[in-house]
Scaffold this motif. Structure first.
Motif, PDB file in Angstrom:
ATOM      1  N   SER A  55       0.833  -1.198   0.000  1.00 56.29           N
ATOM      2  CA  SER A  55       0.000   0.000   0.000  1.00 56.29           C
ATOM      3  C   SER A  55       0.874   1.257   0.000  1.00 56.29           C
ATOM      4  N   ILE A  56       1.974   1.230   0.773  1.00 54.54           N
ATOM      5  CA  ILE A  56       2.927   2.340   0.741  1.00 54.54           C
ATOM      6  C   ILE A  56       3.487   2.508  -0.667  1.00 54.54           C
ATOM      7  N   PHE A  57       3.824   1.383  -1.300  1.00 62.13           N
ATOM      8  CA  PHE A  57       4.375   1.395  -2.657  1.00 62.13           C
ATOM      9  C   PHE A  57       3.424   2.089  -3.627  1.00 62.13           C
ATOM     10  N   PHE A  58       2.164   1.673  -3.648  1.00 61.53           N
ATOM     11  CA  PHE A  58       1.206   2.233  -4.605  1.00 61.53           C
ATOM     12  C   PHE A  58       0.786   3.659  -4.242  1.00 61.53           C
ATOM     13  N   THR A  59       0.720   3.960  -2.936  1.00 55.01           N
ATOM     14  CA  THR A  59       0.370   5.330  -2.525  1.00 55.01           C
ATOM     15  C   THR A  59       1.431   6.325  -2.980  1.00 55.01           C
ATOM     16  N   ALA A  60       2.705   5.997  -2.704  1.00 51.14           N
ATOM     17  CA  ALA A  60       3.788   6.890  -3.122  1.00 51.14           C
ATOM     18  C   ALA A  60       3.889   6.966  -4.638  1.00 51.14           C
ATOM     19  N   ALA A  61       3.654   5.844  -5.308  1.00 49.60           N
ATOM     20  CA  ALA A  61       3.703   5.839  -6.774  1.00 49.60           C
ATOM     21  C   ALA A  61       2.610   6.734  -7.366  1.00 49.60           C
ATOM     22  N   VAL A 120       5.292   9.852 -15.255  1.00 51.30           N
ATOM     23  CA  VAL A 120       6.097   8.753 -15.815  1.00 51.30           C
ATOM     24  C   VAL A 120       5.908   7.535 -14.914  1.00 51.30           C
ATOM     25  N   LEU A 121       5.312   6.472 -15.467  1.00 47.18           N
ATOM     26  CA  LEU A 121       4.899   5.347 -14.627  1.00 47.18           C
ATOM     27  C   LEU A 121       6.099   4.603 -14.031  1.00 47.18           C
ATOM     28  N   SER A 122       7.133   4.364 -14.825  1.00 51.63           N
ATOM     29  CA  SER A 122       8.298   3.638 -14.299  1.00 51.63           C
ATOM     30  C   SER A 122       8.959   4.427 -13.177  1.00 51.63           C
ATOM     31  N   ARG A 123       9.059   5.735 -13.363  1.00 55.64           N
ATOM     32  CA  ARG A 123       9.654   6.581 -12.315  1.00 55.64           C
ATOM     33  C   ARG A 123       8.761   6.594 -11.076  1.00 55.64           C
ATOM     34  N   ALA A 124       7.463   6.616 -11.288  1.00 56.69           N
ATOM     35  CA  ALA A 124       6.529   6.612 -10.154  1.00 56.69           C
ATOM     36  C   ALA A 124       6.684   5.335  -9.336  1.00 56.69           C
ATOM     37  N   PHE A 125       6.822   4.198 -10.029  1.00 58.04           N
ATOM     38  CA  PHE A 125       6.990   2.938  -9.313  1.00 58.04           C
ATOM     39  C   PHE A 125       8.338   2.888  -8.591  1.00 58.04           C
ATOM     40  N   GLU A 126       9.367   3.486  -9.179  1.00 55.11           N
ATOM     41  CA  GLU A 126      10.653   3.549  -8.478  1.00 55.11           C
ATOM     42  C   GLU A 126      10.536   4.369  -7.195  1.00 55.11           C
ATOM     43  N   THR A 127       9.796   5.462  -7.267  1.00 53.83           N
ATOM     44  CA  THR A 127       9.565   6.276  -6.066  1.00 53.83           C
ATOM     45  C   THR A 127       8.806   5.463  -5.012  1.00 53.83           C
ATOM     46  N   GLY A 128       7.795   4.740  -5.457  1.00 52.37           N
ATOM     47  CA  GLY A 128       7.057   3.885  -4.534  1.00 52.37           C
ATOM     48  C   GLY A 128       7.944   2.854  -3.874  1.00 52.37           C
ATOM     49  N   LEU A 129       8.857   2.272  -4.664  1.00 54.87           N
ATOM     50  CA  LEU A 129       9.769   1.272  -4.123  1.00 54.87           C
ATOM     51  C   LEU A 129      10.712   1.893  -3.094  1.00 54.87           C
ATOM     52  N   GLN A 130      11.205   3.096  -3.367  1.00 66.40           N
ATOM     53  CA  GLN A 130      12.088   3.756  -2.414  1.00 66.40           C
ATOM     54  C   GLN A 130      11.388   3.980  -1.070  1.00 66.40           C
ATOM     55  N   GLN A 131      10.125   4.373  -1.124  1.00 61.37           N
ATOM     56  CA  GLN A 131       9.377   4.570   0.125  1.00 61.37           C
ATOM     57  C   GLN A 131       9.129   3.238   0.837  1.00 61.37           C
ATOM     58  N   MET A 132       8.834   2.202   0.069  1.00 61.82           N
ATOM     59  CA  MET A 132       8.620   0.892   0.675  1.00 61.82           C
ATOM     60  C   MET A 132       9.906   0.406   1.353  1.00 61.82           C
ATOM     61  N   MET A 133      11.048   0.635   0.714  1.00 60.70           N
ATOM     62  CA  MET A 133      12.324   0.246   1.309  1.00 60.70           C
ATOM     63  C   MET A 133      12.631   1.073   2.553  1.00 60.70           C
ATOM     64  N   ALA A 134      12.307   2.369   2.496  1.00 59.98           N
ATOM     65  CA  ALA A 134      12.592   3.237   3.636  1.00 59.98           C
ATOM     66  C   ALA A 134      11.805   2.822   4.869  1.00 59.98           C
ATOM     67  N   TYR A 135      10.515   2.513   4.690  1.00 56.45           N
ATOM     68  CA  TYR A 135       9.680   2.140   5.838  1.00 56.45           C
ATOM     69  C   TYR A 135       9.863   0.675   6.237  1.00 56.45           C
ATOM     70  N   GLY A 136      10.051  -0.182   5.253  1.00 61.12           N
ATOM     71  CA  GLY A 136      10.159  -1.607   5.557  1.00 61.12           C
ATOM     72  C   GLY A 136      11.529  -2.024   6.043  1.00 61.12           C
TER      73      GLY A 136
END
Length: 541
Positions: free
Chosen positions: A433-439, A448-464
């Motif tokens: 949910s963090i991944f998709f919310t940040a994306a 840009v969808l690929s960049r958005a998903f990378e941003t989501g992944l960075q947030q997921m890594m930061a919190y997880g």
């Protein structure tokens, strides 16, 4: 057999007393050393200018009684060995040490050893010209019409009342009269789920699911063995017995942990007591660990009738280590609030290609539910497939109900995040949910969808807290999104597969439940989260 933290059985009590004195927050206590194995804790600031108060008995009831030595309560506590009355000489030494011209009142619980040993010491002190008297507390009401009721936690209330009268300058006769009155106005009953531990002895007398009602504080059996009911029913039973034994117009309540009750359980007991009939006319409540039976898992309830003098005595400040203080009974404080969380509201919209992508991803995850569960049973708790599939089914249900904003990719990401939070348990649902919310938020800004998903992944890594190489879904998702941004989506498919395959050789997980396993458990097994990512990307070959 019982398990206790101790050095030797013989030093059990003295070690405990010394630990209590080392950690006392007030510089007002001392251990009296008569060079004869006597264990007496006394006020170090005592001037013998008022009536002295002595209590004591067998140890194992800590913090009683040494924890209540201090200005406003006890002058000294005489500690016997475990559940054994102190010697006559120990009691007599304590009396002689603290008693001045105002005299001394000895308060004991109604047990044979205490009556005999303390009683003889008092008589010897009288022979030596000391002005000393004794009262016996018997507050236990578990046996109706018992001519010799036991003294249990209500003894603390008697000490508190007597201590106040002594502190404000009352005579020995006045202190004794107040103590007798408090004893007559007090009723107590206890219950336990386990007996107490004694060094080298078993403590498994009470069967699982049973409770003993009306027991004492030395591990002796209760009057009744009952099936353990819910807390509310148990306390209703105890309250009814207290009311029947001593009806009161106004009362104060003492809730006492017998030693082994956790804080959360004691809070539940307090809640039910204060919502029971016993609290209907209650004005004050005292709650805490006051008189234990070593580690007995149980509690007792005491009720004392209130008049102005008793109320004033209970509210009087004292300088002791263990008195928890008094709370005024009051209604449950609840503040009515309106949630300020803004719920996401979406206007559904149709987009055939977006719908096809969402459906394909959801069906892919649902299709590997059993395989994911199997992989997770090797490296985790076996529920990854069920958890992921639950999220996918919820998204699919919203898709089929035409509730998703398919034309707006930013809002679609947010809507998917909400679906996953609602349906997926554990940390994986929150992380996705963090991944998709940040994306969704990034896509709204940059498109840009690929960049958005990378941003989501960075947030997921930061919190997880996980990163590539930690043997999680990130080992497939991170290289896939990197390849998508740099080389295109086709490259992402291959990168996801290679990333998932790399987890087979990873034998040192650093995140998730796999981090608790040894390398032999992980070797040769693909991480289930990484396999799920691989499967999703493979749908678009």
């Amino acid at each position: 057999m019982s398990n206790l933290i101790l050095n030797e059985k013989e030093s059990f009590v003295l070690d405990s007393i010394q630990g209590a004195l080392y950690t006392s927050q007030r510089d007002n206590l001392t251990l009296l050393d008569f060079n004869n194995n006597t264990k007496v804790v006394a006020r170090s600031d005592w001037q013998q200018d008022k009536v002295a108060l002595i209590c004591g008995g067998g140890s194992g009831h800590e913090p009683a009684h040494a924890g209540f030595v201090g200005k406003g309560m006890l002058t000294a506590a005489v500690c016997g060995d475990l559940f054994a009355a102190p010697s006559v000489d120990a009691v007599l030494d304590a009396i002689l040490h603290v008693t001045g011209d105002a005299g001394c009142l000895v308060i004991i619980k109604n047990y044979t050893g205490d009556r005999l040993n303390f009683g003889l010491a008092v008589e010897k002190a009288k022979e030596m010209g000391k002005k000393v008297d004794l009262i016996i507390v018997g507050d236990d009401i578990s046996i109706p019409n018992n001519p010799q009721p036991r003294g249990i936690a209500g003894t603390i209330l008697v000490q508190k009342v007597a201590g106040y009268v002594a502190e404000v300058g009352g005579s020995l006769e006045e202190v004794k009269a107040a103590a007798i009155k408090a004893n007559q106005q007090t009723a107590s009953i206890g219950v336990a789920l386990t007996s107490c531990s004694l060094p080298g002895e078993p403590n498994d007398r009470i069967a699982q699911g049973k409770a003993e009602l009306g027991l004492g504080i030395h591990g002796e059996p209760g009057i009744d063995t009952i099936d353990l009911p819910k807390a509310k029913a148990l306390i209703e039973t105890m309250a009814a017995k207290l009311i029947q034994a001593k009806p009161m117009q106004k009362n104060a309540i003492l809730i006492n942990n017998l030693g082994g009750l956790s804080t959360i359980e004691l809070n539940i007991v307090a809640k039910e007591v204060l919502q029971s009939e016993l609290a209907k006319h209650a004005e004050l409540v005292i709650c805490g660990t006051l008189m234990t039976a070593i580690d007995m898992k149980g509690f007792s309830i005491s009720s004392i009738e209130l008049d102005d003098a008793t109320k004033q005595a209970l509210l009087f400040d004292v300088e002791t280590q263990a008195w928890p203080g008094v709370a005024h009974c009051h209604a449950l404080p609840v503040t009515s609030c309106q949630s300020q969380i803004k719920k996401n509201h979406f206007t559904p919209s149709a987009d055939e290609s977006a719908a096809e992508v969402v459906a394909k991803v959801c069906h892919a995850i649902i299709g590997i539910e059993a395989e994911l569960n199997h992989l997770d049973s090797i490296v985790g708790d076996g529920d990854t497939g069920s958890t992921f599939a639950a999220g996918a089914r919820n998204v699919l249900a919203q898709l089929e109900a035409k509730n998703l904003p398919l034309q707006d990719k930013a809002k679609l990401c947010t809507a998917v995040a909400d679906c996953l939070t609602a349906a997926m348990g554990g940390s994986s649902g929150v992380l996705l949910s963090i991944f998709f919310t940040a994306a969704g938020r990034d896509f709204e800004q940059n498109g840009v969808l690929s960049r958005a998903f990378e941003t989501g992944l960075q947030q997921m890594m930061a919190y997880g807290g996980a990163k590539p190489g930690d043997r999680t879904m990130i080992d497939a998702l991170y290289p896939a999104l990197q390849a998508w941004s740099n080389q295109g989506f086709t490259a992402a498919i291959d990168a996801a597969q290679q990333g998932a395959e790399s987890t087979v050789e990873m034998t040192n997980a650093k995140a998730g439940r796999s981090s608790y396993l040894n390398s032999d458990s992980l070797s040769g097994t693909k991480d289930p989260g990484a396999f799920a990512v691989e499967t999703v990307f493979n749908q678009f070959k």
